[in-house]
Design a protein around this motif. Structure first.
Motif, PDB file in Angstrom:
ATOM      1  N   UNK A   1       0.833  -1.206   0.000  1.00 38.09           N
ATOM      2  CA  UNK A   1       0.000   0.000   0.000  1.00 38.09           C
ATOM      3  C   UNK A   1       0.869   1.257   0.000  1.00 38.09           C
ATOM      4  N   UNK A   2       1.984   1.225   0.727  1.00 38.61           N
ATOM      5  CA  UNK A   2       2.894   2.373   0.715  1.00 38.61           C
ATOM      6  C   UNK A   2       3.440   2.608  -0.694  1.00 38.61           C
ATOM      7  N   UNK A   3       3.784   1.532  -1.386  1.00 38.83           N
ATOM      8  CA  UNK A   3       4.301   1.676  -2.745  1.00 38.83           C
ATOM      9  C   UNK A   3       3.234   2.249  -3.683  1.00 38.83           C
ATOM     10  N   UNK A   4       1.995   1.775  -3.525  1.00 38.30           N
ATOM     11  CA  UNK A   4       0.901   2.283  -4.356  1.00 38.30           C
ATOM     12  C   UNK A   4       0.569   3.742  -4.048  1.00 38.30           C
ATOM     13  N   UNK A   5       1.004   4.216  -2.903  1.00 35.32           N
ATOM     14  CA  UNK A   5       0.723   5.608  -2.533  1.00 35.32           C
ATOM     15  C   UNK A   5       1.825   6.565  -2.958  1.00 35.32           C
ATOM     16  N   UNK A   6       2.979   6.018  -3.355  1.00 34.19           N
ATOM     17  CA  UNK A   6       4.119   6.890  -3.709  1.00 34.19           C
ATOM     18  C   UNK A   6       4.698   6.482  -5.063  1.00 34.19           C
ATOM     19  N   UNK A   7       5.643   5.515  -5.074  1.00 36.63           N
ATOM     20  CA  UNK A   7       6.359   5.190  -6.319  1.00 36.63           C
ATOM     21  C   UNK A   7       5.426   4.693  -7.418  1.00 36.63           C
ATOM     22  N   UNK A   8       4.411   3.925  -7.029  1.00 31.66           N
ATOM     23  CA  UNK A   8       3.511   3.327  -8.010  1.00 31.66           C
ATOM     24  C   UNK A   8       2.138   3.996  -8.017  1.00 31.66           C
ATOM     25  N   UNK A   9       2.064   5.215  -7.539  1.00 35.69           N
ATOM     26  CA  UNK A   9       0.751   5.865  -7.469  1.00 35.69           C
ATOM     27  C   UNK A   9       0.210   6.138  -8.875  1.00 35.69           C
ATOM     28  N   UNK A  10      -1.047   5.780  -9.083  1.00 32.79           N
ATOM     29  CA  UNK A  10      -1.724   5.998 -10.356  1.00 32.79           C
ATOM     30  C   UNK A  10      -2.672   7.184 -10.208  1.00 32.79           C
ATOM     31  N   UNK A  11      -2.507   8.162 -11.074  1.00 35.40           N
ATOM     32  CA  UNK A  11      -3.288   9.388 -10.951  1.00 35.40           C
ATOM     33  C   UNK A  11      -4.490   9.442 -11.879  1.00 35.40           C
ATOM     34  N   UNK A  12      -4.750   8.341 -12.584  1.00 35.58           N
ATOM     35  CA  UNK A  12      -5.850   8.338 -13.548  1.00 35.58           C
ATOM     36  C   UNK A  12      -6.894   7.274 -13.215  1.00 35.58           C
ATOM     37  N   UNK A  13      -7.011   6.936 -11.935  1.00 34.42           N
ATOM     38  CA  UNK A  13      -7.892   5.843 -11.544  1.00 34.42           C
ATOM     39  C   UNK A  13      -9.367   6.147 -11.780  1.00 34.42           C
ATOM     40  N   UNK A  14      -9.745   7.419 -11.740  1.00 31.16           N
ATOM     41  CA  UNK A  14     -11.168   7.754 -11.869  1.00 31.16           C
ATOM     42  C   UNK A  14     -11.758   7.240 -13.184  1.00 31.16           C
ATOM     43  N   UNK A  15     -10.958   7.177 -14.229  1.00 29.58           N
ATOM     44  CA  UNK A  15     -11.508   6.725 -15.511  1.00 29.58           C
ATOM     45  C   UNK A  15     -11.773   5.222 -15.540  1.00 29.58           C
ATOM     46  N   UNK A  16     -11.292   4.510 -14.519  1.00 28.40           N
ATOM     47  CA  UNK A  16     -11.550   3.077 -14.419  1.00 28.40           C
ATOM     48  C   UNK A  16     -12.836   2.764 -13.671  1.00 28.40           C
ATOM     49  N   UNK A  17     -13.436   3.786 -13.041  1.00 26.91           N
ATOM     50  CA  UNK A  17     -14.362   3.525 -11.949  1.00 26.91           C
ATOM     51  C   UNK A  17     -15.800   3.923 -12.258  1.00 26.91           C
ATOM     52  N   UNK A  18     -16.733   3.053 -11.831  1.00 28.41           N
ATOM     53  CA  UNK A  18     -18.150   3.375 -11.755  1.00 28.41           C
ATOM     54  C   UNK A  18     -18.484   3.464 -10.268  1.00 28.41           C
ATOM     55  N   UNK A  19     -19.122   4.546  -9.847  1.00 32.23           N
ATOM     56  CA  UNK A  19     -19.453   4.720  -8.435  1.00 32.23           C
ATOM     57  C   UNK A  19     -20.918   4.384  -8.190  1.00 32.23           C
ATOM     58  N   UNK A  20     -21.166   3.594  -7.148  1.00 29.40           N
ATOM     59  CA  UNK A  20     -22.526   3.211  -6.798  1.00 29.40           C
ATOM     60  C   UNK A  20     -22.733   3.380  -5.303  1.00 29.40           C
ATOM     61  N   UNK A  21     -24.007   3.423  -4.895  1.00 23.82           N
ATOM     62  CA  UNK A  21     -24.366   3.374  -3.493  1.00 23.82           C
ATOM     63  C   UNK A  21     -24.883   1.997  -3.133  1.00 23.82           C
ATOM     64  N   UNK A  22     -25.238   1.799  -1.878  1.00 20.73           N
ATOM     65  CA  UNK A  22     -25.718   0.492  -1.439  1.00 20.73           C
ATOM     66  C   UNK A  22     -26.931   0.039  -2.250  1.00 20.73           C
ATOM     67  N   UNK A  23     -27.845   0.967  -2.532  1.00 20.98           N
ATOM     68  CA  UNK A  23     -29.067   0.589  -3.243  1.00 20.98           C
ATOM     69  C   UNK A  23     -28.793   0.099  -4.659  1.00 20.98           C
ATOM     70  N   UNK A  24     -27.655   0.521  -5.230  1.00 20.33           N
ATOM     71  CA  UNK A  24     -27.316   0.139  -6.600  1.00 20.33           C
ATOM     72  C   UNK A  24     -26.539  -1.178  -6.686  1.00 20.33           C
ATOM     73  N   UNK A  25     -26.113  -1.692  -5.534  1.00 25.37           N
ATOM     74  CA  UNK A  25     -25.218  -2.849  -5.542  1.00 25.37           C
ATOM     75  C   UNK A  25     -25.831  -4.107  -6.173  1.00 25.37           C
ATOM     76  N   UNK A  26     -27.093  -4.451  -5.910  1.00 27.67           N
ATOM     77  CA  UNK A  26     -27.611  -5.684  -6.527  1.00 27.67           C
ATOM     78  C   UNK A  26     -27.493  -5.695  -8.048  1.00 27.67           C
ATOM     79  N   UNK A  27     -27.735  -4.547  -8.694  1.00 27.30           N
ATOM     80  CA  UNK A  27     -27.609  -4.488 -10.153  1.00 27.30           C
ATOM     81  C   UNK A  27     -26.147  -4.651 -10.580  1.00 27.30           C
TER      82      UNK A  27
END
Length: 330
Positions: A285-311
């Motif tokens: 986790x330390x490596x992912x936070x510094x040397x290997x930190x990725x600054x473009x993660x948002x484009x990988x992500x779909x955000x949901x809430x609890x109510x959306x999880x079953x779908x």
């Protein structure tokens, strides 16, 4: 005592499983050293299996899945953590047989908890989650086995999935020539945006299963799918190269031959991110936070809430999800 919302999976009298958001109480949670108010979680294939009643993952129901959680300590009975600390929990028994991150509170042993690295926000840590940790462990194992960016193309199978998409992005950021394999060929542009230089169809990797060896192609591989594809990858590694294996969506078994190992000296490296010693997880986790930190993660992500999880769970089981699913618990 606090009320909170959680996704609860229950088994009906007919053997079917139902997922619904319910109100629970912190007194319902198991014993543990640290009570955490969860702010973010993420959806992984193992969570979907638990949510659909897989006894290989979860033995007893009703149950709240979620193998990842990031949040703030509410109560602690140990000196290592105090109320207000921002922390991460991934793996061990969380979300398997211990109420997991798809609830707004979890209570867990202190030996499962690490403090949030300074270089990552709680949100960023769950953009990565177990998938990101696993991808990083795969790359680390390959590099320990001798892989470097000058060696040639590195293959990632299941590249549109959670582990695969982060592996593509991480390897590309480190200067590797990445080949991304997927059965979702319409996602080629997405994979190239992540840094893949070539996109390989799943069908191409399924050719030649009857042959003991295939043409040498890959300087290394991150395999997230298993099955016959994995051994075809092994058969097409360059001399002395390695494949890191971390998934089984295409199957847990394959027909193997010793020939790639004794004629080309290749290596098959197993990667586990669940039961690793906490100090190893914290280091990664330390490596992912510094040397290997990725600054473009948002484009990988779909955000949901609890109510959306079953779908979202239905979609990941059907193989229709691309990238990562971030669960915002509010």
């Amino acid at each position: 005592m606090s009320k909170f919302k959680a996704l609860l999976v229950s088994e009906g009298a007919d053997g079917t499983f139902e997922q619904r958001v319910v109100e629970r109480d912190t007194t319902d949670l198991p014993a543990g050293d640290v009570l955490i108010r969860v702010q973010y979680s993420s959806l992984n294939y193992k969570d979907a299996l638990s949510a659909s009643g897989s006894r290989a993952v979860t033995r007893r129901y009703p149950h709240t899945p979620g193998i990842d959680a990031a949040g703030v300590v509410a109560e602690s009975s140990v000196g290592e953590f105090a109320a207000g600390d921002e922390v991460i929990v991934t793996g061990y028994d969380l979300g398997m047989n211990t109420a997991g991150g798809f609830g707004q509170y979890i209570r867990v042993p202190a030996g499962w908890v690490i403090k949030r690295p300074k270089g990552l926000s709680l949100r960023e840590s769950m953009l990565l989650g177990t998938a990101g940790l696993t991808a990083a462990l795969c790359v680390d194992k390959l590099e320990q086995a001798g892989l470097n960016a000058a060696a040639g193309p590195v293959l990632v199978t299941g590249a549109t999935g959670g582990v695969g998409s982060i592996a593509v992005s991480l390897l590309a950021s480190l200067g590797y020539d990445v080949a991304a394999s997927t059965g979702k060929e319409e996602q080629g542009d997405f994979l190239r945006e992540l840094g893949a230089r070539q996109v390989v169809s799943r069908s191409a990797l399924q050719e030649g299963t009857e042959k003991p060896l295939l043409k040498e192609q890959w300087a290394g591989a991150v395999d997230t799918v298993g099955g016959e594809i994995l051994f075809n990858v092994v058969k097409s590694l360059q001399r002395g190269a390695s494949a890191a294996c971390c998934g089984l969506t295409a199957g847990a078994n394959f027909q193997a031959s010793v020939l790639p190992f004794i004629l080309r000296g290749v290596n098959l490296l197993g990667v586990d991110s669940v039961e690793l010693p906490l100090v190893v997880k914290a280091s990664m986790w330390d490596r992912l936070s510094v040397q290997w930190k990725l600054n473009d993660l948002e484009r990988l992500v779909h955000e949901v809430g609890l109510d959306d999880l079953p779908q979202a769970i239905e979609r990941i089981l059907a193989g229709k999800l691309v990238g990562r699913v971030l669960v915002n618990l509010g």
